[in-house]
Design an enzyme around this catalytic site. Sequence first.
Site, PDB file in Angstrom:
ATOM      1  N   GLU A  21       0.830  -1.203   0.000  1.00  0.00           N
ATOM      2  CA  GLU A  21       0.000   0.000   0.000  1.00  0.00           C
ATOM      3  C   GLU A  21       0.866   1.255   0.000  1.00  0.00           C
ATOM      4  O   GLU A  21       0.557   2.234  -0.677  1.00  0.00           O
ATOM      5  CB  GLU A  21      -0.912   0.019   1.231  1.00  0.00           C
ATOM      6  N   LYS A  99     -11.736   4.423   2.071  1.00  0.00           N
ATOM      7  CA  LYS A  99     -10.664   3.679   1.407  1.00  0.00           C
ATOM      8  C   LYS A  99     -11.329   2.554   0.613  1.00  0.00           C
ATOM      9  O   LYS A  99     -11.701   1.528   1.180  1.00  0.00           O
ATOM     10  CB  LYS A  99      -9.702   3.122   2.456  1.00  0.00           C
TER      11      LYS A  99
END
Length: 122
Positions: A21, A99
């Site tokens: 990420e 997200k």
Amino acid sequence: MDKILVQGMAFYGYHGVFAEENKLGQRFYADVTLEMDTRPAGKSDDLNQTVNYALVYETAKDILEGESVQLVETLTERLANALLEAFPIIDACTVKIIKPDPPIPGHYEAVAVEIRREREGV
């Protein structure tokens, strides 16, 4: 209390617990609700009596595209604090960070954190 909503702001940031990420990055969305008295701006038609939406976006961009953090909770807290600091006219704000497509097993549409913070003394 009056409210100004700035919704659907989109950003690309490098936040998360997993190394991928932080390396690859991902999309984040932000919605903010600003609580304040809008009557002075409504009566005067003067931008200086309210919050400039473009500056709200820039504040969010600085946080969500800025320094990498692990938690969505951290992004949310930082944005709420930055908005209260940047705009003294705001009495309180609600910030929601979304997200989409989190890298966790199973099919999830998104994860989100939403908080409300008030200016001290309000």
